[in-house]
Design an enzyme around this catalytic site. Structure first.
Site, PDB file in Angstrom:
ATOM      1  N   HIS A 233       0.322  -7.229   9.633  1.00 41.72           N
ATOM      2  CA  HIS A 233      -0.736  -6.558  10.387  1.00 41.72           C
ATOM      3  C   HIS A 233      -0.178  -5.221  10.859  1.00 41.72           C
ATOM      4  CE1 HIS A 233      -4.759  -7.928  12.223  1.00 41.72           C
ATOM      5  NE2 HIS A 233      -4.801  -7.938  10.927  1.00 41.72           N
TER       6      HIS A 233
ATOM      7  N   HIS B  98      -5.738  -4.751  -0.547  1.00 42.18           N
ATOM      8  CA  HIS B  98      -5.587  -5.787   0.464  1.00 42.18           C
ATOM      9  C   HIS B  98      -6.181  -7.119   0.013  1.00 42.18           C
ATOM     10  CE1 HIS B  98      -4.271  -6.497   4.535  1.00 42.18           C
ATOM     11  NE2 HIS B  98      -5.370  -7.177   4.784  1.00 42.18           N
TER      12      HIS B  98
END
Lengths: 232, 732
Positions: free
Chosen positions: B88, B42
């Site tokens: 998300h 990430h």
């Protein structure tokens, strides 16, 4: 005329209202921070849309305690024109400058779309340039816009010709189904007794320039301009 | 150190050995936690970097490419646009409202961290089978969350897309894009420059929410997800509105040296990245961090992903001024550290050093994996398919009506009407058509934006499908009359450690690079989201593409609805015998199969330039991109939006099924007044674009005849199918 747009923390149509006044009637409004406790005698005050204090409580419930609200009440009493749009309408109700309350939309969802409005009275400094019962296209954008009032208040509003706008269908029918949010008697906007305070859920500033898709909101600002004697 | 503590920080044994090698000592737990998040996919892009390098990132209009909070593109006249897209997905899978809301909040902060005022958001959403109650719950929650955040903060959500497919049953995709305007000579960067400068934390207090969110995003989803709810942050759009206004005020007064959004991996990532970019060190004094509750451990403070926080680097003399402005907005602004010499990232508590790591170890030394890649068996198998279902369907009018009422083709009004798409008074082209168009302040120019993805085509052919996605997004911008300028992306894939998934990723990034290059839309940034799997089932690979474009004269804009009776309708581009990978075939058979339509990128580029020219010349009445569902669906959409029918009759060498429902790439339906016929055809010839005259606008029916196959349906029937479906299909 001297105009002001009040900025509460969380207002988000403050700049829009200011910009629209400039585009429609060439008036440069002051942006007034909600902590102001003394205002000059503005002729025209707008409480704009948005989410004052995030509206995590009942919409407008905190904003009405802002210092500026005492001044808004004073100006309304003095005869200045006060316009509450969307969250501004909610604040006017919370501040008891107008009767009734706004509940969650009956579909429980936020709604943003153009709606048809029927002008219910031309007898006000805000609506004088519309013909009574003319149909307008103005957008709404709210989650809590279902107008409600006690039977007594409702009767008074009607008896005194203080319902300014009702929601309508495309062919001009006004009934419960025409109200996208479930408002009682399809009421979209109301006036106070002196007819110098107007609260409405639809956003006239959003359809006041042709580029944005329509100009039906424009005569409202022009009417205010006229009522206040133009730029003098 | 006892046991294998690196495992709990999602570090492998080899990675731990590399850390030992770099540090020349054993890292303590806090230091290991820093490595864990900064080396996660990430934050560190360790599985993707090798392939992201392939993407073209430079172009005449690009002012800021990848690596900052957002990309920036020049719009002329001293104005620029900052934009970025981010996923998300995992938070939204677990807690749809807050997951989606904080996705919007995060991408907005990325944009204002460049010094830009956010002016619009878009969303690309993918959900599972709509007949499943869980899908409908996710849809309602995600849409409410996006609206809840965007509406409250007052940034219009002007466009997006939504796609439903069982491959997303366990793992929805929520990709949010934001754009903001700034002066082209005043781009702010996330750099901790200037030794001795103060590092200030502003906005919300730090709590336990979202601790380890970045690591969580780098794992697959599974049945114990409810336990991961504490990994999901909670959004406060009101706080962010105040933060936005206060930040823009201090930027206006030139009080800022550098600023950085606190997103994934919170304070750790923000401070390390700021130090890394400037080549400086940075010291944090944790006792100064304003906390929401007592008793947070240092690692929790460092990894908290509490929302609505920003890190600033401010010259010491200007700190009081910054604090005063934040105080006006009732916000905290607290000096929590200092820019230091030497390049070390140091964490102290009451003067005691808890961690000390060279920032470059965390940012530059991230291991880069070019993983094993293997072509999956399905790739060849699915190309061989029986594609006769569409042509075998007797009543095409009925098929069109059913398609228009199906989850992937029906009107998205149910979704976008929950978003305030008008606030800001800039939305000139609203959602419901192709790209959105915003007017620019004090200018006659317009900014066009679209987001697109095509999961099915990318799954069947990752290279071609990714290129299709770029072409599609570019065309959605071009049909407004604007020139596509640049793109951002969100690359959503399964577990990269699976060679077949990594093959998808490798091929898709190749296709993305090729299309971005050919269409002259460089990549200014983006986001990679791996591990989109649940219980071992990966999603269809989905690169989502966001394209921005510039329209030089707003008054020349084009929209998709038919405008007037007697206007002539034409199809630009070529329809081929391509029924593979089509929505109609899937609708009829439930199968994703067949060859993905061919794509001539040179042709798509010409088409973009032709549209720009035709719009500038004022020759068109409408333009509508032809994509999912094919030509028949595109014609129906333009007819419904314009409340005008069409009578068309044309012929060709392909089957009726392909003519009506095939998804050949690079096609646009345009209408024009009869008077403009000759100059229009002249321009088409100049750009060497095939053009087919279809028919005449007017009436209350869609009345189409291709060869001898007809579709005749009233707009009333189509309208009911198109507009009412999603609310009904999505009802809880």
């Amino acid at each position: 005329m001297k105009a002001a747009v009040v900025v509460f923390p969380g207002s988000n149509c403050d700049q829009d209202c200011r910009r629209s006044l400039l585009a429609t009637i060439g008036v440069e409004a002051d942006l007034v921070w909600h902590k102001e406790s003394q205002l000059p005698n503005y002729d025209f005050v707008i409480l704009p849309g948005g989410f004052s204090y995030g509206d995590y409580l009942r919409c407008g419930a905190i904003a009405r305690f802002s210092p500026v609200m005492a001044e808004v009440a004073r100006l309304a009493k003095r005869g200045s024109l006060v316009l509450g749009v969307c969250n501004g309408f909610q604040i006017l109700l919370e501040a008891s400058l107008l009767p009734g309350a706004l509940l969650k939309n009956h579909g429980l969802k936020y709604i943003c779309r153009d709606v048809r409005l029927r002008v219910e009275t031309a007898n006000s400094p805000f609506t004088s340039l519309y013909a009574k019962h003319s149909l307008l296209t103005i957008p709404i954008s709210h989650g809590e816009g279902s107008y409600s009032a006690s039977p007594k208040d409702l009767q008074r509003l009607k008896d005194e010709d203080r319902v300014a706008f009702r929601y309508a269908t495309d062919d001009g029918t006004v009934d419960f189904n025409a109200a996208p949010n479930g408002s009682i008697e399809a009421i979209a906007g109301i006036l106070n007794e002196k007819r110098n305070v107007l609260g409405l859920m639809p956003h006239p500033e959003r359809l006041a320039e042709p580029e944005l898709g329509g100009t039906d909101g424009r005569p409202l600002f022009e009417a205010v301009f006229q009522a206040l004697g133009g730029l003098s | 150190m006892t046991g294998e503590p690196w495992l709990e920080h999602n570090l492998t044994h080899e990675e731990y050995l590399k850390i030992l090698d770099l540090m020349k000592r054993e890292p303590n737990h806090l230091e290991l936690a820093l490595f864990g998040v900064m080396w996660s996919e990430h934050c560190g892009y360790k599985n993707s970097k090798a392939h992201l390098k392939k993407l073209p990132t430079k172009g005449p209009a690009v002012l800021q490419g990848p690596g900052e909070n957002a990309g920036v593109v020049d719009l002329g006249d001293g104005l620029a646009v900052a934009f970025k897209m981010e996923s998300h997905n995992h938070p939204s899978a677990i807690e749809p409202y807050q997951g989606a809301a904080t996705g919007v909040g995060g991408i907005i902060r990325d944009v204002f961290a460049m010094g830009a005022r956010p002016i619009a958001s878009l969303d690309s959403l993918r959900f599972g089978d709509l007949t499943l109650p869980k899908t409908r719950r996710l849809l309602h929650g995600v849409v409410a969350g996006i609206g809840g955040y965007g509406n409250c903060i007052g940034i219009p959500t002007v466009g997006g897309e939504a796609f439903f497919h069982p491959s997303f049953n366990g793992n929805p995709l929520v990709n949010a894009m934001c754009l903001g305007l700034l002066r082209s000579d005043r781009i702010f960067k996330g750099q901790a420059a200037g030794l001795g400068n103060s590092v200030m934390l502003v906005g919300a207090r730090t709590g336990r929410d979202g601790v380890k969110g970045a690591s969580f995003a780098s794992e697959e989803l599974s049945a114990d997800d409810p336990d991961k709810r504490p990994n999901v942050q909670v959004g406060d759009p009101f706080m962010e509105k105040l933060l936005l206004e206060a930040l823009l005020e201090i930027l206006d007064q030139d009080l800022v040296v550098g600023l950085q959004d606190l997103g994934a991996a919170g304070l750790t990532s923000a401070s390390v990245e700021m130090a890394g970019r400037a080549g400086n060190g940075l010291r944090l004094d944790l006792e100064k961090v304003p906390l929401r509750e007592t008793g947070l451990a240092p690692w929790e403070i460092m990894l908290s992903e509490s929302q609505e926080r920003t890190l600033l680097v401010i010259e010491p003399a200007k700190v009081p001024e910054v604090m005063a402005i934040f105080a006006k907005w009732d916000l905290l602004a607290v000096p929590v550290g200092e820019v230091t010499a030497g390049g070390d990232f140091e964490i102290r508590l009451n003067g005691e050093t808890l961690a000390r790591v060279p920032a470059s170890f965390l940012t530059e030394e991230v291991p880069i994996y070019n993983r094993e890649s293997q072509e999956p068996a399905y790739y060849a198998e699915r190309k061989k398919a029986d594609l006769t279902a569409i042509n075998a369907y007797a009543d095409f009018g009925d098929l069109l009506t059913k398609l228009l009422g199906s989850p992937n083709l029906c009107s998205r009004a149910f979704i976008y009407e929950q978003y305030d798409f008008m606030v800001g008074l800039n939305t000139v082209i609203r959602p419901g058509g192709d790209g959105a168009l915003l007017r620019l302040p004090n200018s006659s120019k317009g900014l066009a934006i679209a987001v697109d993805g095509d999961s099915r085509k990318v799954f069947l052919d990752p290279y071609l499908g990714a290129a299709h996605s770029v072409a599609e997004a570019a065309l959605n911008v071009a049909v407004t009359g604007a020139r596509p300028l640049a793109l951002t992306n969100c690359l959503n894939f399964g577990n990269p450690e699976d060679p077949e998934i990594y093959w998808q990723f490798t091929k898709a990034t190749d296709g993305l690079a090729k299309a971005a290059l050919e269409l002259e839309t460089p990549v200014t940034g983006g986001n990679v989201s791996f591990y989109n799997e649940r219980d071992g089932e990966a999603i269809y690979p989905t690169p989502t593409i966001g394209v921005v474009g510039l329209l030089t004269d707003l008054s020349r804009r084009l929209t998709h609805e038919f405008k007037a009776p007697e206007d002539l309708a034409f199809l630009l581009g070529e329809s081929l015998e391509e029924l593979g990978a089509s929505e109609a075939h899937y609708f009829l058979t439930g199968r994703d199969e067949g060859p993905v339509p061919s794509l001539n990128l040179g042709h798509v580029k010409n088409l973009c330039r032709l549209l720009e020219t035709l719009a500038a010349e004022g020759l068109l009445q409408s333009a509508h991109d032809c994509s999912l569902g094919g030509l028949a669906v595109a014609l129906a959409e333009s007819a419904l939006a314009g409340k005008l029918g069409l009578t068309a009759k044309w012929s060709g060498p392909i089957s009726p099924g392909a003519a009506y429902f095939g998804e050949s790439a690079g096609r646009v339906v345009v209408t024009l007044t009869p008077a403009n016929r000759a100059p229009f055809l002249d321009f088409c010839a100049r750009y060497a674009l095939p053009v087919t005259e279809l028919g005449v606008v007017g009436g209350d029916n869609l009345d189409l005849t291709y060869n001898d196959k007809t579709i005749k349906v009233s707009l009333e029937i189509l309208r009911k199918a198109y507009y009412d479906s999603l609310a009904i299909l999505a009802a809880l």
